[in-house]
Design a protein around this motif. Structure first.
Motif, PDB file in Angstrom:
ATOM      1  N   PHE B  15      -4.123  18.127   0.151  1.00 25.85           N
ATOM      2  CA  PHE B  15      -4.375  19.387   0.861  1.00 25.85           C
ATOM      3  C   PHE B  15      -4.768  19.120   2.304  1.00 25.85           C
ATOM      4  O   PHE B  15      -5.421  18.126   2.615  1.00 25.85           O
ATOM      5  N   ASN B  16      -4.380  20.052   3.144  1.00 25.67           N
ATOM      6  CA  ASN B  16      -4.830  20.028   4.523  1.00 25.67           C
ATOM      7  C   ASN B  16      -6.135  20.827   4.631  1.00 25.67           C
ATOM      8  O   ASN B  16      -6.277  21.694   5.488  1.00 25.67           O
ATOM      9  N   GLY B  17      -7.058  20.538   3.704  1.00 23.72           N
ATOM     10  CA  GLY B  17      -8.355  21.198   3.705  1.00 23.72           C
ATOM     11  C   GLY B  17      -8.381  22.458   2.865  1.00 23.72           C
ATOM     12  O   GLY B  17      -7.361  22.881   2.306  1.00 23.72           O
ATOM     13  N   PHE B  18      -9.571  23.063   2.769  1.00 21.88           N
ATOM     14  CA  PHE B  18      -9.734  24.277   1.967  1.00 21.88           C
ATOM     15  C   PHE B  18      -9.133  25.488   2.647  1.00 21.88           C
ATOM     16  O   PHE B  18      -8.381  26.244   2.057  1.00 21.88           O
ATOM     17  N   GLN B  19      -9.469  25.671   3.909  1.00 15.74           N
ATOM     18  CA  GLN B  19      -9.171  26.937   4.599  1.00 15.74           C
ATOM     19  C   GLN B  19      -7.727  27.035   5.109  1.00 15.74           C
ATOM     20  O   GLN B  19      -7.162  26.043   5.582  1.00 15.74           O
ATOM     21  N   SER B  20      -7.186  28.225   5.030  1.00 14.33           N
ATOM     22  CA  SER B  20      -5.830  28.492   5.539  1.00 14.33           C
ATOM     23  C   SER B  20      -5.656  27.968   6.949  1.00 14.33           C
ATOM     24  O   SER B  20      -6.572  28.084   7.779  1.00 14.33           O
ATOM     25  N   GLN B  21      -4.509  27.404   7.208  1.00 16.61           N
ATOM     26  CA  GLN B  21      -4.173  26.792   8.497  1.00 16.61           C
ATOM     27  C   GLN B  21      -2.786  27.270   8.899  1.00 16.61           C
ATOM     28  O   GLN B  21      -2.016  27.681   8.033  1.00 16.61           O
ATOM     29  N   PRO B  22      -2.469  27.172  10.171  1.00  9.78           N
ATOM     30  CA  PRO B  22      -1.112  27.542  10.579  1.00  9.78           C
ATOM     31  C   PRO B  22      -0.063  26.669   9.878  1.00  9.78           C
ATOM     32  O   PRO B  22       1.067  27.084   9.658  1.00  9.78           O
ATOM     33  N   TYR B  23      -0.426  25.440   9.530  1.00 10.88           N
ATOM     34  CA  TYR B  23       0.536  24.553   8.851  1.00 10.88           C
ATOM     35  C   TYR B  23      -0.181  23.750   7.774  1.00 10.88           C
ATOM     36  O   TYR B  23      -1.402  23.592   7.799  1.00 10.88           O
ATOM     37  N   GLY B  24       0.580  23.261   6.837  1.00  7.67           N
ATOM     38  CA  GLY B  24       0.007  22.405   5.798  1.00  7.67           C
ATOM     39  C   GLY B  24      -0.441  23.197   4.593  1.00  7.67           C
ATOM     40  O   GLY B  24      -0.736  24.397   4.675  1.00  7.67           O
ATOM     41  N   ARG B  25      -0.494  22.513   3.470  1.00 10.43           N
ATOM     42  CA  ARG B  25      -0.877  23.108   2.196  1.00 10.43           C
ATOM     43  C   ARG B  25      -2.404  23.211   2.154  1.00 10.43           C
ATOM     44  O   ARG B  25      -3.096  22.243   2.443  1.00 10.43           O
ATOM     45  N   THR B  26      -2.949  24.385   1.813  1.00  5.48           N
ATOM     46  CA  THR B  26      -4.400  24.533   1.726  1.00  5.48           C
ATOM     47  C   THR B  26      -4.798  25.123   0.376  1.00  5.48           C
ATOM     48  O   THR B  26      -4.003  25.811  -0.283  1.00  5.48           O
ATOM     49  N   VAL B  27      -6.042  24.844  -0.021  1.00  7.22           N
ATOM     50  CA  VAL B  27      -6.563  25.354  -1.285  1.00  7.22           C
ATOM     51  C   VAL B  27      -6.614  26.880  -1.255  1.00  7.22           C
ATOM     52  O   VAL B  27      -6.207  27.558  -2.203  1.00  7.22           O
ATOM     53  N   GLN B  28      -7.089  27.419  -0.128  1.00  8.42           N
ATOM     54  CA  GLN B  28      -7.188  28.876  -0.008  1.00  8.42           C
ATOM     55  C   GLN B  28      -5.840  29.566  -0.216  1.00  8.42           C
ATOM     56  O   GLN B  28      -5.743  30.548  -0.960  1.00  8.42           O
ATOM     57  N   ASP B  29      -4.801  29.032   0.418  1.00 10.81           N
ATOM     58  CA  ASP B  29      -3.466  29.628   0.269  1.00 10.81           C
ATOM     59  C   ASP B  29      -3.007  29.629  -1.183  1.00 10.81           C
ATOM     60  O   ASP B  29      -2.453  30.619  -1.681  1.00 10.81           O
ATOM     61  N   GLU B  30      -3.246  28.509  -1.875  1.00 14.75           N
ATOM     62  CA  GLU B  30      -2.807  28.403  -3.272  1.00 14.75           C
ATOM     63  C   GLU B  30      -3.547  29.413  -4.147  1.00 14.75           C
ATOM     64  O   GLU B  30      -2.961  30.038  -5.033  1.00 14.75           O
ATOM     65  N   ILE B  31      -4.849  29.572  -3.890  1.00 19.11           N
ATOM     66  CA  ILE B  31      -5.640  30.514  -4.694  1.00 19.11           C
ATOM     67  C   ILE B  31      -5.208  31.952  -4.402  1.00 19.11           C
ATOM     68  O   ILE B  31      -5.046  32.764  -5.313  1.00 19.11           O
ATOM     69  N   GLU B  32      -4.991  32.262  -3.127  1.00 18.61           N
ATOM     70  CA  GLU B  32      -4.567  33.629  -2.776  1.00 18.61           C
ATOM     71  C   GLU B  32      -3.190  33.955  -3.369  1.00 18.61           C
ATOM     72  O   GLU B  32      -2.938  35.077  -3.812  1.00 18.61           O
ATOM     73  N   LYS B  33      -2.324  32.949  -3.416  1.00 16.31           N
ATOM     74  CA  LYS B  33      -1.003  33.134  -4.047  1.00 16.31           C
ATOM     75  C   LYS B  33      -1.165  33.422  -5.541  1.00 16.31           C
ATOM     76  O   LYS B  33      -0.490  34.283  -6.106  1.00 16.31           O
TER      77      LYS B  33
END
Lengths: 262, 262
Positions: B15-33
């Motif tokens: 992951f590119n960290g927990f928080q949503s970022q302009p690029y990269g896979r993040t934990v937050q994005d996966e959970i929101e999906k």
């Protein structure tokens, strides 16, 4: 030529098993590539046994003959700098000329680990079989004791075993709990193809109440694979240790280490 | 609308960290999906803090407001079936309307783990920093005690910190040995950007004999990042726990949880 014994650990997740195959990434290929890179030699290493795709090792052993002048104690460090992240050499030592890591082996120990947590441990997910519903661990412990001793393990091996007979000796077999993890440790003079995984798959039926502990004995005596439970998933199985006699000298006549293995 | 608190574990490796970022896979994005997939809602979750690329969590907390009728106790199981293997939801519970997982947080605990083995543990390689040469663990334990209390942690934070001040309170900080692993556990009311990693990088200098334990205090008092050691690698850092007050009610004025975090 020296004969060198090596102890190696690997994360089996991204390997198509230990032994070289016509296709897929294997531990043996990676090690032979690293040796070639280090000493320039085209060497075929001799593993103590195969491990199947997805199976891990903490203490797999192999040996190889080399004309290289690299000191034995340097091999571990030198190979590690040339190996991918999922293989780590732990030790290298001189062995007698007739040492053969498979034929000279006396005992092997495998571990199979069940994650009994409601939700899986995310950090151990590649190394444990997650079973969130209740298991009767006492019944499983009682069941596995029926397998200790020398028996024909036809019921507990893959029908794809190519061996002439299936008589093996289990010296030790017990469960150990560690937090939410339930480990089966099993030590024998040799293991047939998928043997630990079929034993575990059947023990899971015992843990789930589908079989009684005594059924492990009945299934053993039936000598028929179809009596046993399913083959448990490979990713929770780890080859823990391979033991040799004094000085690692071969004693081929008394060894059962001529088999397919896990 | 209900407000739901969730405890989540993740393997930060990919992951590119927990928080949503302009690029990269993040934990937050996966959970929101996964939430979108489950309830159809477009929800932005509120994490207790960021974790950097490569940093893991055993007990990260987030909350979100939902109009869905899915019972709270079903959320963990339902989200887990929709999440990738490297994220596991551990719990979900109802929280008061004004609960905010970052602002309401009272204490956070991080763990940093060093693998002191001659060769790395292949199964823990993604979670531990391998340091094969000798470390003085006693000196490190003595050094970290100088950081307990309320201090200005400017020396021990990234120069990229965007916070108006760097005063934080460390409640507990100690080392624990577990086989070949050396864990630093550190609990505080809040952590600045890269704070645990800079502390650890400096403690490694203490362990190597480049600094004395007392130097930790001198560096703290100097309030200058350049006095401290390097930022230790992210992959050995895990957010262990986030704690809240009684009933999880917000007490924003007394919280320092308004920061960049690890």
């Amino acid at each position: 030529m020296r004969n060198i014994g090596v102890k190696v650990s690997y994360d089996g997740t991204n390997f198509n098993g230990f032994q070289s195959q016509p296709y897929g990434r294997t531990v043996q290929d990676e090690i032979e590539k690293a040796i070639k890179h280090l000493s320039g030699e085209n060497i075929i290493i001799i593993g103590s046994g195969r491990t199947d795709a997805g199976v891990h090792a903490l203490g797999q052993v192999f040996n190889f003959h080399t004309s290289s002048t690299i000191p034995t104690e340097r091999w571990a460090i030198a190979l590690n700098t040339r190996l991918p992240k999922d293989i780590v050499i732990l030790d290298a030592w001189n062995v007698p000329d007739n040492f053969h890591s498979r034929r000279s082996a006396k005992r092997k120990t495998y571990r199979y680990t069940i994650d009994m947590g409601k939700f899986p441990d995310v950090f151990a997910r590649s190394y444990r079989f997650h079973h969130p519903t209740k298991l009767n661990a006492e019944a499983m412990a009682e069941g596995v004791r029926h397998l200790i001793g020398t028996h024909d393990f036809t019921s507990y091996t893959s029908i794809h075993s190519t061996k002439p007979h299936h008589i093996r000796t289990i010296y030790e077999a017990y469960f150990e709990q560690e937090g939410g993890a339930l480990h089966l440790y099993i030590t024998g003079n040799g293991f047939l193809y998928n043997m630990v995984r079929v034993i575990m798959g059947t023990l899971l039926w015992v843990g789930q109440g589908k079989l009684k502990p005594d059924d492990m004995k009945r299934i053993l005596e039936g000598k028929l694979r179809s009596l046993a439970g399913p083959t448990a998933m490979p990713h929770a199985l780890t080859l823990m240790d391979v033991e040799y006699g004094e000085g690692g000298v071969a004693d081929h006549l008394n060894s059962s280490m001529d088999e397919d293995d896990e």
